[in-house]
Design an enzyme around this catalytic site. Structure first.
Site, PDB file in Angstrom:
ATOM      1  CE  LYS A 115     -10.959   1.502   5.458  1.00 35.35           C
ATOM      2  NZ  LYS A 115     -10.718   0.821   4.123  1.00 35.35           N
ATOM      3  CG  ASP A 125      -9.476  -2.182   3.142  1.00 36.64           C
ATOM      4  OD1 ASP A 125      -8.480  -1.631   3.865  1.00 36.64           O
ATOM      5  OD2 ASP A 125     -10.011  -1.317   2.766  1.00 36.64           O
TER       6      ASP A 125
END
Ligand code: NAD
Length: 361
Positions: free
Chosen positions: A191, A225
Site C-alpha cells: 500500500k 486492495d
C-alpha cells in the site's frame, strides 16, 4: 532413518487435527519420533505460561516442528504464542500454498498460488502502547512535536516497522522458490501509495531484488486492495505472491477461501535452519472436542513437512491419498459436503482413517 519432530497440538480443535495428522504421517511408514509439548491454554493450566521454556528448546534441537492452532485472547490477555514462536525462532518466511483439489468447493480449477508472507515485523511486530500509559503519552507528545498531524491523546499506538533487511530476505525467498520450482511470476503486494515510507521501502526493496532475477522470473507489484479484488475475479493470473506481514495474513485467508475454505489450507514457517508447519486456520473453539472439523489443512501441512525432510515419495503418497478421499467426497467432514448438515459427513478421525486406508491400498 528416523526423525525427531516437535509436535505442538495447540488448543481448541488443535489436539484433534494434530492427532489425525500424526496417524497419517505414521501410516506413510516414515519413522518419526514425536516430541510432544503443551502450548497455549493447556500449558497455562499446567505450567502457568502459554509458552513454557522447553518448547523453544525442543524446536531448536529438532529443527522441525508441526503444530495445531493456538488461541489468542482478542484485545486483552497474553500475546500470541504463534507470533512469539515466529519471532523467537526467527521464522521469517510464512509460506502458504493455495491450489485446487477436486471435490472441494473451490470455484477456480486453475488456481495454483504460492504465498510468501514476511513473518517478523510490520504491525505484527508486537510493539504496542496502550491508551493512557506513560509510554503512550510520551510517544504521542514526541510524535506531535515532530510533525503537524496531531495524534489524539486518547489513542493507543501500534508500531509498523518495515526494514530493508527483512523485506529483502522474504522477497529473495519468494524469487528463489520461483526459480527452483519453475514459477513464472512474482507479485509484490503493498500500500505504498499511502504508506510511502514503510510500504514504499518494501516495494523499492522488492524492485531491487527483482532486478537480480530479470530474465528468469517476471515481476509486478499490485496495491493490496486492488489485489483482493483481482484475486476474487481472476486468481489464475497470479502465481507467487510476496507480502508484508499483515497483508500476508489477510490475503492468505482470502486465498484459502478461494480454494474451498480454511479446512484445506496448509502452511509452513521457515527460518534459516528451523521449519515449523501449521494449518492456516485457527483454533475454532466452538468446534473443540467434537471430532467434527476437517483435518486436511494439518495433514497437508505434514505433506510440506515430509518434503522438507526430503521424504518426497512419502509426501506425494500422502498428498495423493488426501486427493483421492477429497475426490470421492464420501469419507469427508461436514465442510466438504454440498450440504453442511449432510448426515453422511464423517468426523475428524474417520476422515484421517480413510486417508490412511488409501495410503495402504
Ligand atoms: P478460526 O480459523 O479458528 O475459525 C474460523 C472458522 O473457520 C470456524 O468457525 C470454522 O467455521 C472454520 N474452520 C476453521 N478451521 C476449520 C477446520 N479445520 N475445519 C472446518 N472448518 C474450519 O478463526 P477465528 O475464529 O478467527 O480464531 C479462533 C482462534 O484461533 C483465535 O484465538 C485466533 O487468535 C486463533 N488463531 C490461531 C492461529 C494459529 O494458531 N496459527 C491462526 C488463526 C487464528
Amino acid at each position: 532413518m528416523s526423525y525427531k519432530v516437535t509436535l505442538l497440538p495447540g488448543d481448541g480443535i488443535g489436539p484433534e487435527v494434530a492427532a489425525a495428522m500424526r496417524k497419517c504421517v505414521d501410516a506413510t511408514g516414515v519413522k518419526v519420533e514425536w516430541e510432544e509439548h503443551l502450548v497455549g491454554e493447556h500449558a497455562i493450566a499446567k505450567f502457568g505460561t502459554p509458552l513454557p521454556d522447553g518448547v523453544l528448546e525442543s524446536v531448536r534441537r529438532n529443527m522441525v516442528a508441526i503444530k495445531g492452532p493456538i488461541a489468542t485472547p482478542i484485545g486483552k490477555g497474553f500475546r500470541s504464542v504463534n507470533v512469539q514462536l515466529r519471532q523467537a525462532l526467527d521464522l521469517f518466511a510464512c509460506v502458504r500454498p493455495c491450489k485446487f483439489y477436486e471435490g472441494t468447493k473451490c470455484k477456480y480449477p486453475e488456481v495454483d498460488l504460492m504465498i510468501f508472507r514476511e513473518n517478523t515485523e510490520d504491525l505484527y511486530a508486537g510493539i504496542e502502547f496502550d491508551i493512557n500509559t506513560e509510554e503512550a503519552k510520551e510517544l504521542i507528545a514526541k510524535i506531535n512535536s515532530l510533525q503537524p498531524r496531531q495524534i489524539r491523546e486518547d489513542s493507543a499506538i501500534s508500531i509498523k516497522p518495515i526494514s530493508i533487511f527483512a523485506s529483502r530476505r522474504i522477497v529473495k525467498y519468494a524469487f528463489d522458490y520461483a526459480v527452483k520450482h519453475n514459477r513464472k511470476k512474482v507479485t509484490a503486494i503493498h500500500k505504498a501509495n499511502i504508506m510511502k515510507f514503510s510500504d514504499g521501502l518494501f516495494l523499492r526493496t522488492a524492485r531491487e531484488v527483482a532486478q537480480e532475477y530479470a530474465g528468469k522470473v517476471e515481476f509486478q507489484d499490485v496495491i493490496v486492495d486492488n489485489m483482493c479484488m483481482q484475486l476474487v475475479q481472476k486468481p489464475e493470473l497470479y502465481d507467487v505472491l510476496v507480502l508484508p506481514n499483515l497483508y500476508g495474513d489477510i490475503v492468505s485467508d482470502l486465498c484459502a477461501g478461494l480454494v474451498g475454505g480454511l479446512g484445506i489450507a496448509p502452511g509452513a514457517n521457515f527460518g534459516n535452519d528451523i521449519a515449523l508447519f501449521e494449518p492456516v486456520h485457527g483454533s475454532a473453539p466452538k468446534y473443540a472436542g467434537q471430532n467434527k472439523v476437517n483435518p486436511t489443512a494439518t495433514i497437508l501441512s505434514s505433506v510440506l513437512m515430509l518434503h522438507h525432510l526430503k521424504e518426497n515419495k512419502a509426501a506425494d503418497r500422502l498428498e495423493n491419498a488426501v486427493k483421492a478421499v477429497l475426490r470421492e467426497g464420501k469419507d469427508v467432514t461436514y465442510d466438504l459436503k454440498k450440504d453442511r448438515n449432510d448426515p453422511t459427513a464423517v468426523g475428524t478421525q474417520e476422515m484421517a482413517d480413510a486417508i490412511c486406508r488409501k495410503l495402504k491400498s
